[in-house]
Design a protein around this motif. Sequence first.
Motif, short mmCIF file in Angstrom:
data_model
loop_
_atom_site.label_atom_id
_atom_site.label_comp_id
_atom_site.label_asym_id
_atom_site.label_seq_id
_atom_site.Cartn_x
_atom_site.Cartn_y
_atom_site.Cartn_z
N ALA A 28 -1.55 6.71 -2.78
CA ALA A 28 -0.60 7.40 -2.47
C ALA A 28 0.56 6.65 -1.61
CB ALA A 28 -0.71 8.60 -1.73
N ILE A 29 -0.12 5.66 -0.60
CA ILE A 29 0.45 4.82 0.26
C ILE A 29 1.27 3.94 -0.84
CG2 ILE A 29 0.51 3.11 2.17
CD1 ILE A 29 -1.98 4.67 3.28
N ILE A 30 0.58 3.21 -1.59
CA ILE A 30 1.45 2.30 -2.40
C ILE A 30 2.48 2.72 -2.98
CG2 ILE A 30 0.88 0.54 -4.46
CD1 ILE A 30 -1.74 0.03 -3.29
N ALA A 31 2.09 3.95 -3.82
CA ALA A 31 3.18 4.62 -4.56
C ALA A 31 4.30 4.78 -3.66
CB ALA A 31 2.65 5.81 -5.17
N GLY A 32 4.07 5.45 -2.52
CA GLY A 32 5.23 5.71 -1.65
C GLY A 32 6.06 4.41 -1.14
N ALA A 33 5.00 3.41 -0.90
CA ALA A 33 5.95 1.99 -0.57
C ALA A 33 6.88 1.64 -1.74
CB ALA A 33 4.87 1.15 -0.30
N LEU A 34 6.37 1.50 -3.08
CA LEU A 34 7.12 1.27 -4.09
C LEU A 34 8.51 2.26 -4.30
CD1 LEU A 34 4.44 0.77 -6.94
CD2 LEU A 34 5.96 -1.10 -5.91
N MET A 35 8.50 3.49 -3.99
CA MET A 35 9.47 4.21 -3.96
C MET A 35 10.37 3.86 -2.65
SD MET A 35 8.23 8.19 -5.05
CE MET A 35 6.77 8.47 -4.31
N ALA A 36 9.98 3.71 -1.62
CA ALA A 36 10.53 3.48 -0.32
C ALA A 36 11.56 2.13 -0.64
CB ALA A 36 9.89 3.36 1.00
N PHE A 37 10.87 1.17 -0.97
CA PHE A 37 11.16 0.02 -1.62
C PHE A 37 12.55 -0.07 -2.48
CE2 PHE A 37 11.93 -4.12 -3.81
CZ PHE A 37 12.10 -4.82 -2.71
N ILE A 81 15.25 -8.17 2.77
CA ILE A 81 14.88 -8.16 4.06
C ILE A 81 14.87 -6.65 4.33
CG2 ILE A 81 15.43 -8.44 6.24
CD1 ILE A 81 16.57 -11.20 5.34
N VAL A 82 16.07 -5.94 4.31
CA VAL A 82 16.21 -4.61 4.51
C VAL A 82 15.28 -3.82 3.83
CG1 VAL A 82 17.79 -2.57 4.49
CG2 VAL A 82 18.59 -4.69 5.21
N ALA A 83 15.22 -3.87 2.75
CA ALA A 83 14.20 -3.06 1.82
C ALA A 83 12.83 -3.41 2.25
CB ALA A 83 14.37 -3.56 0.39
N CYS A 84 12.26 -4.80 2.67
CA CYS A 84 10.99 -4.84 2.97
C CYS A 84 10.71 -3.96 4.32
CB CYS A 84 10.68 -6.49 3.11
SG CYS A 84 10.57 -7.20 1.53
N VAL A 85 11.71 -4.43 5.45
CA VAL A 85 11.32 -3.69 6.77
C VAL A 85 11.33 -2.14 6.67
CG1 VAL A 85 12.10 -3.59 9.18
CG2 VAL A 85 12.40 -5.85 7.82
N THR A 86 12.16 -1.56 5.66
CA THR A 86 12.24 -0.30 5.59
C THR A 86 11.23 0.38 5.18
OG1 THR A 86 14.76 -0.32 5.11
CG2 THR A 86 13.56 1.68 4.22
N THR A 87 10.50 -0.56 4.12
CA THR A 87 9.23 -0.17 3.38
C THR A 87 8.22 0.13 4.29
OG1 THR A 87 9.94 -0.97 1.42
CG2 THR A 87 7.70 -0.55 1.46
N VAL A 88 8.08 -0.85 5.32
CA VAL A 88 6.99 -1.08 6.32
C VAL A 88 7.14 0.15 7.27
CG1 VAL A 88 5.72 -2.38 8.15
CG2 VAL A 88 6.50 -3.63 5.85
N LEU A 89 8.14 0.51 7.73
CA LEU A 89 8.46 1.40 8.60
C LEU A 89 8.15 2.71 7.85
CD1 LEU A 89 11.55 0.18 10.89
CD2 LEU A 89 9.17 0.47 11.36
N SER A 90 8.81 2.94 6.67
CA SER A 90 8.69 4.16 5.96
C SER A 90 7.10 4.63 5.96
CB SER A 90 9.36 4.35 4.67
OG SER A 90 10.63 3.95 4.85
#
Lengths: 344, 279, 266
Positions: B206-215, B87-96
């Motif tokens: 780049a957004i997808i790459a960033g999302a993967l890293m953030a998650f 949960i935390v990782a998913c919400v964090t990813t969206v916000l990031s």
Amino acid sequence: MKKHTTLLSAAIAGAMLLAGCGKKDDTLNLFVWTEYVPQAVLDKFTEETGIKVAMETYSSNEEMTQKLFAGGGNYDLIQPSEYTVEALIKDNYLQPLDHAKIPNLKNLAPEFREMPFDPGNKYSVPWLSGFVGITYNAETIPGPVVGYSDVFTANNAGRIVTLDDSRELVSWAMTASGLPINDVTDENLEKIKPLLQDWMSKIKVFDSDSPKTSLSNGDVDIGVIWSGEGAILFNQNPKFQWVLPAEGFHMFIDSLAIPKTAKNKEMAEEFINFILRPDIGKMILDEFPYYSPNAEARKLLSDAERNNPASYPPGLDITKALLFKDVGAQGSKVDELITSLKVQ
Amino acid sequence: MTSSNEFAPVLPARRWWLPRGPAIQRVFFGTWTAGVFAFLYIPILLLVFYSFNDSKLNLQWVGFTTKWYGLLLQNEVLIRAFQNSLIVACVTTVLSVVIGTSAAWLLYRYRFPAQQTLGLLIFIPMVMPEVLMGVSLLVLFVNLGLPLGYTTLIIAHTTFCFPFVLVGVQARLQGIDPALEEAALDLGATPLKAFWLVIVPYLMPAIIAGALMAFTLSFDEYIVTVFTSGADSQTLPLKVYGMVRVGLNPQLNALSTLFIGATALLVIASQVFSRNKST
Amino acid sequence: MLGWLLLFVVVPTLMLVVISFCERDSLGRVIFTFSTENYVRAFDWMWLKILGISVWYAFLTTVICLLLGYPVAYFIGRSSERVRGLLIMLVMIPFWTSFLVRTYAWISILSQEGLLNAALTSMRIVSEPIGFLYTPFAVVLGLVYNFLPFMILPIYTSVEKLDNSLIEAAYDLGARPARVFGQIVLPLTQPGIAAGILLVFVPAIAMFAITTLMGGGTNPTIGEVIQNQFTKARNQPFGAALGVLLLVIFIFSLWLSTKFRRAEDQ
């Protein structure tokens, strides 16, 4: 930009509201060491008393005090070690226990009723205790091993694991030099420096969390580690022998105590009384092979558990055990000494 | 693989790896990539292997068992911790992604006072040791009166994750053709619409790459979590850290195997799905 | 976004700056006074040496990640659109396991009684097991392993937008592959490389769990030292001071590099 800020504050306000709604007072809030309170014990407590338990965890005393002092949570029960109990009592941070609510105190072994950091268990009740001692692989270390001087030999250089704990390392060197372990003065630190320097040049691995790993993988052959780790190793393979250092050995005691900010003191006392029951004590000991302060629970142990030399060292004279006192701000000097020796 | 390209006659036919690279180059890059993938997956294969091993210790093969999976499914605490992490990782990813992408665009597209300073401030969470971040945010939350829990945890995680998205997006933005946005604006789109319809699709990789890293960063964070989580939001790394002291449980191997297996299936399924859609 | 930055980045940082000038009591609580003692202490050669070691490890990690990762990013970025997404996911998926679980898997590979030694001895390449673990080699291996995706992903996004016609034209004009790479591909993917270096180098400086787990904790890193001030030594102000110094050094070098780049551009 403005919109974002408004949105943000709205989100925060919403979250606070939500969190506010969720707050219940019928929950006992524990703040304890990671993996130190078995879930089965908590479940049983809830089942018998109807009190819900929420648990947060930490992995060092200082981490705990940090979060406690910041006022992050409303903890009803904390699990500090002996020197932290002492410091917290001195600081007036603990509530005195109502012994009438904790009749099971009688199950404690007498030596744990009169500990110098809290005589008469006025503020704290021991949870588990253990020792720091020597584990060695009897197949590769010829022995005999009796004390620190047998560990840090030229022959063992590069084959040693120790705890990664500045206070521990310093206390061993002080014991080996015949100094009282709690006199951590600048002068004494200077005195033991050459000895420590020699020792630390021979250590291959510093590991407080799982020193058993490097021993059981064969990367090192001898170590100064927690007795619980030694007990696990012995159970794995009896070639891992356990010895309490002849120069003197350190005993740690992790206790339960109620901080003055606690909201549910009575529930906390009920929990303390609950874990002092012999059957619950046994549940805890089944998971953690440490030395039990609970004399009645000890009686329920199996022969294998009781004969583990690391958990229950044969011929143990508990009055000889050395206890840590709080060294206050001097802890920073201890840390700096060890760091400087590591860097060299 | 190339079948779908026949349906896109407007574009020049793309070859498998390199448009006109010599074969030797293709072979080199292919082998190299295979080697790196092997490096990445060696410990993972081992972990899958141990999840079926009938021994508590990660050393010797004793025999095949699925008992760790059975125990895992009964281990409510571990599953709960895993859910919290997810949960935390998913919400964090969206916000990031939202914060990181919009910040990168603002810094790139607009000129405003203190812009350079702002561009530097963004890197603070990246360079700041985790413990400093955890402790300072803890003090801040307490002073704001925010009770520790999901909210505080997600705020803290987002704060150190969004710079990773930002840096990736910034790199992609460099050398972007200004005509892209201008054309959209000329056609009457508002700047916001132009950003949404033209720039975001361009930035997508780049957004997808960033999302993967953030998650990944959020899912695995330990120290910041220690200081900013509450009793209801204990995550998997907190649990795992404690388990090391009593010996890592093979249930963790089983959990990792299940999670990796599930995501791999999901990814492959989405590939198959998109292929069906395009043909 | 600006609000977020102010509230959760700038305010905590300012708090740390304030704390770094304070003192603490015997239980580690901050006493608000003004003292520069922490900074005086921080400029001891010992802490600087620790910082140096950390930077050295981070540097090695970055270089190796770049060498290992660039061809991978290039390969993925140039492969057909269909598999690109799949391959990039495959780079990240191994890291959706817990850090400790992964690291202990590496430990069971590298240890004396581990898989690598078992393989080497059974193939008679070596007669005695080699101590791979608890060496600088193991530390660098662990760091490279954990940071590699953060190099591959940003480079991939740069490679992905490479203009095919440009490369084709170069080949049509008879350029050799090495020249195409050096004069077209490399300059065009430079933003991705810069981003990758930033994403690997910067976090790697403060990283320490790998050095303790795979290196045996014999070489303290700056991240570990700062962490110890909070979780062991009860000396928040000093930890904050070290952190602030790290921040200043970093921001300064970043500012310097942008200055230079701007000067070059003009």
